[in-house]
Design a protein around this motif. Structure first.
Motif, PDB file in Angstrom:
ATOM      1  N   ALA A 183     -10.796 -44.425  53.119  1.00 40.34           N
ATOM      2  CA  ALA A 183     -12.021 -43.979  53.792  1.00 40.34           C
ATOM      3  C   ALA A 183     -11.741 -42.770  54.676  1.00 40.34           C
ATOM      4  CB  ALA A 183     -12.620 -45.128  54.602  1.00 40.34           C
ATOM      5  N   ALA A 184     -10.619 -42.816  55.388  1.00 37.75           N
ATOM      6  CA  ALA A 184     -10.243 -41.672  56.232  1.00 37.75           C
ATOM      7  C   ALA A 184      -9.980 -40.439  55.375  1.00 37.75           C
ATOM      8  CB  ALA A 184      -9.021 -42.011  57.073  1.00 37.75           C
ATOM      9  N   PHE A 185      -9.282 -40.620  54.263  1.00 38.61           N
ATOM     10  CA  PHE A 185      -9.030 -39.503  53.359  1.00 38.61           C
ATOM     11  C   PHE A 185     -10.352 -38.931  52.849  1.00 38.61           C
ATOM     12  CE2 PHE A 185      -4.424 -40.104  51.600  1.00 38.61           C
ATOM     13  CZ  PHE A 185      -3.919 -40.152  52.882  1.00 38.61           C
ATOM     14  N   GLY A 186     -11.290 -39.802  52.502  1.00 38.39           N
ATOM     15  CA  GLY A 186     -12.595 -39.343  52.025  1.00 38.39           C
ATOM     16  C   GLY A 186     -13.316 -38.511  53.060  1.00 38.39           C
ATOM     17  N   SER A 187     -13.258 -38.937  54.323  1.00 38.77           N
ATOM     18  CA  SER A 187     -13.928 -38.183  55.392  1.00 38.77           C
ATOM     19  C   SER A 187     -13.279 -36.828  55.631  1.00 38.77           C
ATOM     20  CB  SER A 187     -13.954 -38.994  56.687  1.00 38.77           C
ATOM     21  OG  SER A 187     -12.664 -39.062  57.259  1.00 38.77           O
ATOM     22  N   MET A 188     -12.017 -36.679  55.187  1.00 33.46           N
ATOM     23  CA  MET A 188     -11.313 -35.402  55.332  1.00 33.46           C
ATOM     24  C   MET A 188     -11.482 -34.521  54.099  1.00 33.46           C
ATOM     25  SD  MET A 188      -7.733 -36.464  57.149  1.00 33.46           S
ATOM     26  CE  MET A 188      -7.508 -38.182  56.729  1.00 33.46           C
ATOM     27  N   GLY A 189     -12.208 -35.019  53.087  1.00 36.98           N
ATOM     28  CA  GLY A 189     -12.435 -34.231  51.889  1.00 36.98           C
ATOM     29  C   GLY A 189     -11.364 -34.360  50.818  1.00 36.98           C
ATOM     30  N   VAL A 190     -10.509 -35.372  50.933  1.00 36.65           N
ATOM     31  CA  VAL A 190      -9.465 -35.578  49.932  1.00 36.65           C
ATOM     32  C   VAL A 190     -10.123 -36.115  48.659  1.00 36.65           C
ATOM     33  CG1 VAL A 190      -7.374 -36.878  49.378  1.00 36.65           C
ATOM     34  CG2 VAL A 190      -7.725 -36.016  51.708  1.00 36.65           C
ATOM     35  N   PRO A 191      -9.871 -35.495  47.509  1.00 36.79           N
ATOM     36  CA  PRO A 191     -10.451 -36.000  46.260  1.00 36.79           C
ATOM     37  C   PRO A 191      -9.855 -37.369  45.894  1.00 36.79           C
ATOM     38  CG  PRO A 191      -9.139 -34.001  45.859  1.00 36.79           C
ATOM     39  CD  PRO A 191      -9.087 -34.283  47.321  1.00 36.79           C
ATOM     40  N   LEU A 192     -10.654 -38.185  45.206  1.00 36.01           N
ATOM     41  CA  LEU A 192     -10.239 -39.535  44.820  1.00 36.01           C
ATOM     42  C   LEU A 192      -9.524 -40.221  45.983  1.00 36.01           C
ATOM     43  CD1 LEU A 192      -8.858 -38.621  41.289  1.00 36.01           C
ATOM     44  CD2 LEU A 192     -11.028 -39.739  41.780  1.00 36.01           C
ATOM     45  N   PRO A 193     -10.229 -40.432  47.086  1.00 39.61           N
ATOM     46  CA  PRO A 193      -9.567 -40.839  48.326  1.00 39.61           C
ATOM     47  C   PRO A 193      -8.769 -42.140  48.251  1.00 39.61           C
ATOM     48  CG  PRO A 193     -11.948 -40.970  48.543  1.00 39.61           C
ATOM     49  CD  PRO A 193     -11.670 -40.283  47.249  1.00 39.61           C
ATOM     50  N   THR A 194      -9.254 -43.146  47.544  1.00 44.56           N
ATOM     51  CA  THR A 194      -8.495 -44.401  47.471  1.00 44.56           C
ATOM     52  C   THR A 194      -7.250 -44.229  46.618  1.00 44.56           C
ATOM     53  OG1 THR A 194     -10.520 -45.675  47.795  1.00 44.56           O
ATOM     54  CG2 THR A 194      -8.629 -46.860  46.920  1.00 44.56           C
ATOM     55  N   VAL A 195      -7.382 -43.522  45.502  1.00 47.20           N
ATOM     56  CA  VAL A 195      -6.222 -43.237  44.651  1.00 47.20           C
ATOM     57  C   VAL A 195      -5.226 -42.379  45.421  1.00 47.20           C
ATOM     58  CG1 VAL A 195      -5.457 -42.067  42.530  1.00 47.20           C
ATOM     59  CG2 VAL A 195      -7.542 -43.457  42.522  1.00 47.20           C
ATOM     60  N   SER A 196      -5.726 -41.386  46.130  1.00 45.53           N
ATOM     61  CA  SER A 196      -4.853 -40.512  46.925  1.00 45.53           C
ATOM     62  C   SER A 196      -4.157 -41.287  48.034  1.00 45.53           C
ATOM     63  CB  SER A 196      -5.664 -39.359  47.516  1.00 45.53           C
ATOM     64  OG  SER A 196      -6.188 -38.546  46.492  1.00 45.53           O
TER      65      SER A 196
END
Length: 146
Positions: A41-54
């Motif tokens: 979720a934090a990665f998603g809020s930072m714009g990281v693609p495929l946040p859970t996979v990342s």
């Protein structure tokens, strides 16, 4: 000019182990403290693609790669995967925030990436499982090549 032995071996050992400790701490934070869901979720809020996979990749690269670096096993591969992890973090998240880590900048991920690249380039060194395995495979040449 390089450090004479055993200075160069000790320098590689210290760099590899310190890098491993930092990575294990961050990997455990993603796995146990925050959890993959919250990290994603934090990665998603930072714009990281495929946040859970990342988030999962980052956790595996940091925890698994850190453990491998601590003991110096498949060092070049582990360090290379860590460098890729940090390069992604640098480009996707941190570069736009400037240098300083307290402002979300790239200094920590940049340093981790550079140390990982150097460790990947020189290998685990004499005081590693990679070095021990090489010495067992080639006992006459292991002392002169790492």
């Amino acid at each position: 000019m390089t450090l004479p032995r055993p200075g160069d071996d000790i320098a590689v050992l210290v760099a590899r182990v310190l890098l491993g400790v930092v990575l294990v701490a961050h990997g455990l934070q993603k796995l146990l403290t925050d959890g993959i869901g919250a990290t994603g979720a934090a990665f998603g809020s930072m714009g990281v693609p495929l946040p859970t996979v990342s988030a999962f990749y980052a956790m595996v690269a940091e925890l698994g790669g850190g453990l491998l670096l601590l003991v110096g096993l498949v060092t070049t591969v582990a360090a290379g995967l860590v460098a890729l992890d940090m390069l992604g973090a640098l480009i996707i998240v941190h570069v736009r925030n400037g240098v300083f880590v307290d402002q979300g900048g790239w200094e920590l991920v940049g340093l981790i990436a550079v140390v990982a690249l150097l460790v990947a380039a020189v290998g685990g060194g004499r005081y590693s499982l990679d070095g021990l395995l090489a010495a067992r495979r080639h006992p006459t040449t292991a002392a002169s090549s790492d």
